[in-house]
Write a protein that holds these residues in place. Structure first.
Motif, PDB file in Angstrom:
ATOM      1  N   PRO A 145      -0.222 -54.210  25.793  1.00  0.00           N
ATOM      2  CA  PRO A 145      -1.742 -54.100  26.298  1.00  0.00           C
ATOM      3  C   PRO A 145      -2.135 -55.064  26.736  1.00  0.00           C
ATOM      4  N   LEU A 146      -2.631 -54.489  28.452  1.00  0.00           N
ATOM      5  CA  LEU A 146      -3.190 -55.778  29.039  1.00  0.00           C
ATOM      6  C   LEU A 146      -4.504 -56.666  28.493  1.00  0.00           C
ATOM      7  N   ASP A 147      -5.190 -56.666  27.727  1.00  0.00           N
ATOM      8  CA  ASP A 147      -6.462 -57.217  26.756  1.00  0.00           C
ATOM      9  C   ASP A 147      -5.680 -58.326  25.845  1.00  0.00           C
ATOM     10  N   THR A 148      -3.780 -57.951  25.970  1.00  0.00           N
ATOM     11  CA  THR A 148      -3.419 -59.438  25.257  1.00  0.00           C
ATOM     12  C   THR A 148      -3.503 -59.966  25.608  1.00  0.00           C
ATOM     13  N   PRO A 149      -4.416 -61.525  25.065  1.00  0.00           N
ATOM     14  CA  PRO A 149      -4.202 -63.013  24.691  1.00  0.00           C
ATOM     15  C   PRO A 149      -2.704 -63.148  25.515  1.00  0.00           C
ATOM     16  N   GLY A 150      -3.211 -64.248  26.747  1.00  0.00           N
ATOM     17  CA  GLY A 150      -1.681 -64.725  27.759  1.00  0.00           C
ATOM     18  C   GLY A 150      -1.002 -63.250  28.422  1.00  0.00           C
ATOM     19  N   VAL A 151      -2.353 -62.578  28.439  1.00  0.00           N
ATOM     20  CA  VAL A 151      -1.806 -62.090  30.581  1.00  0.00           C
ATOM     21  C   VAL A 151      -2.574 -61.964  30.832  1.00  0.00           C
ATOM     22  N   ARG A 152      -2.092 -62.408  32.782  1.00  0.00           N
ATOM     23  CA  ARG A 152      -3.149 -63.206  33.483  1.00  0.00           C
ATOM     24  C   ARG A 152      -2.867 -62.525  34.806  1.00  0.00           C
ATOM     25  N   VAL A 153      -3.792 -61.376  35.384  1.00  0.00           N
ATOM     26  CA  VAL A 153      -3.302 -60.958  36.781  1.00  0.00           C
ATOM     27  C   VAL A 153      -3.755 -62.662  37.654  1.00  0.00           C
ATOM     28  N   GLU A 154      -3.053 -62.363  38.226  1.00  0.00           N
ATOM     29  CA  GLU A 154      -2.842 -63.989  39.096  1.00  0.00           C
ATOM     30  C   GLU A 154      -3.318 -63.597  40.835  1.00  0.00           C
ATOM     31  N   ARG A 155      -3.312 -62.638  40.815  1.00  0.00           N
ATOM     32  CA  ARG A 155      -3.625 -61.964  42.203  1.00  0.00           C
ATOM     33  C   ARG A 155      -3.036 -60.954  42.580  1.00  0.00           C
ATOM     34  N   MET A 156      -3.459 -59.756  43.373  1.00  0.00           N
ATOM     35  CA  MET A 156      -3.236 -58.928  44.053  1.00  0.00           C
ATOM     36  C   MET A 156      -3.204 -59.032  45.615  1.00  0.00           C
ATOM     37  N   LEU A 157      -1.394 -58.544  45.711  1.00  0.00           N
ATOM     38  CA  LEU A 157      -0.971 -58.620  46.671  1.00  0.00           C
ATOM     39  C   LEU A 157      -0.962 -57.412  48.352  1.00  0.00           C
ATOM     40  N   PRO A 158      -1.510 -58.409  49.736  1.00  0.00           N
ATOM     41  CA  PRO A 158      -1.803 -57.398  50.325  1.00  0.00           C
ATOM     42  C   PRO A 158       0.084 -56.708  51.122  1.00  0.00           C
ATOM     43  N   VAL A 159       0.073 -55.453  51.475  1.00  0.00           N
ATOM     44  CA  VAL A 159       1.000 -55.069  52.692  1.00  0.00           C
ATOM     45  C   VAL A 159       0.575 -55.063  53.967  1.00  0.00           C
ATOM     46  N   TYR A 160       1.199 -55.245  54.566  1.00  0.00           N
ATOM     47  CA  TYR A 160       0.504 -55.546  55.821  1.00  0.00           C
ATOM     48  C   TYR A 160      -1.949 -56.077  56.238  1.00  0.00           C
ATOM     49  N   GLY A 161      -1.631 -56.316  54.884  1.00  0.00           N
ATOM     50  CA  GLY A 161      -3.329 -56.715  55.126  1.00  0.00           C
ATOM     51  C   GLY A 161      -4.197 -55.682  54.467  1.00  0.00           C
ATOM     52  N   TYR A 162      -2.732 -54.477  53.673  1.00  0.00           N
ATOM     53  CA  TYR A 162      -3.847 -52.932  52.622  1.00  0.00           C
ATOM     54  C   TYR A 162      -3.923 -54.039  50.954  1.00  0.00           C
ATOM     55  N   LEU A 163      -5.202 -54.142  50.267  1.00  0.00           N
ATOM     56  CA  LEU A 163      -4.322 -54.002  49.270  1.00  0.00           C
ATOM     57  C   LEU A 163      -4.298 -53.319  48.685  1.00  0.00           C
ATOM     58  N   ASP A 164      -4.875 -51.479  49.249  1.00  0.00           N
ATOM     59  CA  ASP A 164      -4.325 -51.001  48.718  1.00  0.00           C
ATOM     60  C   ASP A 164      -5.449 -50.731  47.131  1.00  0.00           C
ATOM     61  N   GLU A 165      -6.536 -51.329  47.461  1.00  0.00           N
ATOM     62  CA  GLU A 165      -8.229 -50.720  45.847  1.00  0.00           C
ATOM     63  C   GLU A 165      -7.759 -49.407  46.135  1.00  0.00           C
ATOM     64  N   PRO A 166      -8.647 -48.672  44.930  1.00  0.00           N
ATOM     65  CA  PRO A 166      -8.646 -49.463  43.623  1.00  0.00           C
ATOM     66  C   PRO A 166      -7.524 -49.430  43.022  1.00  0.00           C
ATOM     67  N   TYR A 167      -5.925 -49.276  43.110  1.00  0.00           N
ATOM     68  CA  TYR A 167      -5.153 -49.140  42.386  1.00  0.00           C
ATOM     69  C   TYR A 167      -4.024 -50.668  42.808  1.00  0.00           C
ATOM     70  N   GLY A 168      -3.309 -50.850  43.671  1.00  0.00           N
ATOM     71  CA  GLY A 168      -3.003 -52.573  44.057  1.00  0.00           C
ATOM     72  C   GLY A 168      -1.662 -52.652  43.655  1.00  0.00           C
ATOM     73  N   HIS A 169      -1.354 -53.910  44.290  1.00  0.00           N
ATOM     74  CA  HIS A 169       0.131 -54.664  43.054  1.00  0.00           C
ATOM     75  C   HIS A 169       0.138 -55.684  43.009  1.00  0.00           C
ATOM     76  N   GLY A 170      -0.305 -55.860  41.908  1.00  0.00           N
ATOM     77  CA  GLY A 170      -0.129 -57.387  41.180  1.00  0.00           C
ATOM     78  C   GLY A 170       1.120 -59.019  41.727  1.00  0.00           C
ATOM     79  N   GLU A 171       0.181 -59.664  40.898  1.00  0.00           N
ATOM     80  CA  GLU A 171       1.501 -60.646  40.704  1.00  0.00           C
ATOM     81  C   GLU A 171       0.781 -61.313  39.078  1.00  0.00           C
ATOM     82  N   ALA A 172       1.369 -61.080  38.143  1.00  0.00           N
ATOM     83  CA  ALA A 172       0.804 -61.587  36.763  1.00  0.00           C
ATOM     84  C   ALA A 172       2.318 -62.202  36.048  1.00  0.00           C
TER      85      ALA A 172
END
Length: 407
Positions: A203-230
């Motif tokens: 579950p993403l609300d578990t303590p210790g889980v953190r989304v550090e940043r969203m990663l762009p592909v050629y400048g596109y963040l593809d919000e509101p889906y996106g590719h994240g670093e966690a």
């Protein structure tokens, strides 16, 4: 190979095509405008998506990807392939039909390997379209094209499992309805190579889980889906969060990839078809040097080669889908690698040609070509880089000759 379209397949093609033309494609611009107008594009999904989802579910165009008829449409991979192509022509259609990645793959993992409680808690709301999910395997510090390299840990501690590590290119983690991750981690480093890893529901609300940043592909963040670093820091979960038990991670991850590759490739063919259509419209409308663009600079040949390449790719994917249906993932692995190497590269070439025909208009988001190129280029890596797939194909090809030489 029998890729003939049954009456059931033709009916679904007509229904999906009609729904796309009447409801989805006409409202894409509305969706994009609403998304741009949001102060925080990650905060919510424009309401048009929920409206279309409700309509699609009501008329039975829902969970089309799932071969299991109890929870999905009960279509084979060959039957689903042309539907995935139609869906691939639209930015929002995968979620509208509840067929988007990585949710489709995660649902299949839970269907085939999950416990009754895991299915009740996670698979059922996923198949109802109430929540979204993410698959966390790729890591920044190892060559993640080899799943056995996974360095993030999932260590059993009594009746719990403790997760530590950093994941990235976790597609969909930015979605406001994303509720859980399927996490792959190293459990037994001294076990046989393919029995070292476990897959854990987090579950993403578990303590210790953190989304550090969203990663762009050629400048596109593809919000509101996106590719994240966690990051996962001492994330402690009950042992029943492990799918199928410790040590089964590689088996689950490998089984998940086969159908997913077919789905990705057929959606890419839809994306390429859309790009070719835009290219042809562009080629016959404006003029330069007194001629339509179609009569300049070898553009007719480029368009013809694009048509041929798309047709070849479609047949190759259908063959891989047929083999997956009739012989299973283990037998279809070579053909699956062939299409995963061929189709994204084909799509990139066709989209690039369409961008060139549009000139400066092909670069911003006035047309869906730049974002399409970002998506197609990313998929040359997402299910494994070209080099890995080509290595699988070459190994199978050369293996036949080694056997003959030995004989």
């Amino acid at each position: 190979m029998d890729s003939g379209r049954s009456p059931k397949t033709r009916e679904y093609i007509d229904r999906v095509s009609g729904f796309m033309g009447s409801h989805v494609l006409p409202r894409e611009r509305e969706y994009l405008v609403a998304l741009r107008d949001q102060e925080d594009r990650w905060a919510s999904i424009p309401s048009v998506v929920d409206e279309l989802k409700a309509r699609a579910e009501t008329i039975g165009l829902w969970n089309l990807f799932l071969p299991d008829s109890t929870h999905g449409a009960g279509l084979t991979h060959v039957e689903y392939a042309p539907l995935a192509e139609l869906v691939g022509r639209s930015l929002i259609a995968p979620e509208v039909f509840n067929c988007n990645a990585p949710d489709a793959g995660n649902a299949e993992v839970l269907l085939h390997h999950g416990s009754d409680e895991q299915r009740r808690r996670w698979m059922e709301p996923l198949l109802r379209g109430e929540i979204r999910s993410v698959f966390c395997m790729t890591e920044p510090d190892v060559a993640s094209s080899d799943a056995a390299n996974t360095a993030a840990t999932a260590v059993v501690d009594g009746d719990t499992i403790v997760l530590n590590g950093r994941k990235w290119w976790s597609t969909g983690i930015g979605h406001p309805d994303c509720r859980f991750a399927v996490f792959m981690g190293l459990t037994e480093p001294d076990a046989p190579r393919h029995a070292r890893h476990s897959v854990v529901l987090v579950p993403l609300d578990t303590p210790g889980v953190r989304v550090e940043r969203m990663l762009p592909v050629y400048g596109y963040l593809d919000e509101p889906y996106g590719h994240g670093e966690a990051t996962f820091s001492d994330v402690r979960l009950p042992l029943d969060a492990v799918i199928a038990g410790p040590g089964r991670g590689f088996e689950i991850a490998r089984g998940r990839l086969g159908p997913g590759r077919i789905h990705h490739c057929m959606r890419l063919i839809g994306l390429a078809e859309n790009a070719l259509e835009l290219a042809c419209r562009r080629a016959v409308s404006p003029t330069a040097f007194g001629k339509p663009l179609s009569d300049l600079g070898g553009n007719r040949e480029r368009i013809a080669r694009a048509r041929i390449a798309i047709g070849q790719a479609r047949l190759q994917v259908l063959h891989a889908a047929w083999l997956l249906d009739t012989a299973g993932p283990a037998v279809a692995v070579g053909e699956s690698s062939q299409v995963e190497a061929a189709v994204p590269a084909m799509a990139c070439e066709v989209i690039d040609m369409a961008i060139q025909l549009h000139g400066g208009a092909g670069l911003p988001d006035d047309f869906p070509l730049a974002s399409a190129m970002a998506a197609a280029r990313a998929l040359r890596l997402a299910d494994g880089p070209d080099e890995v797939h080509l290595g699988v194909v070459a190994r199978a090809e050369l293996g036949r000759y080694r056997i003959r030489e030995a004989a």
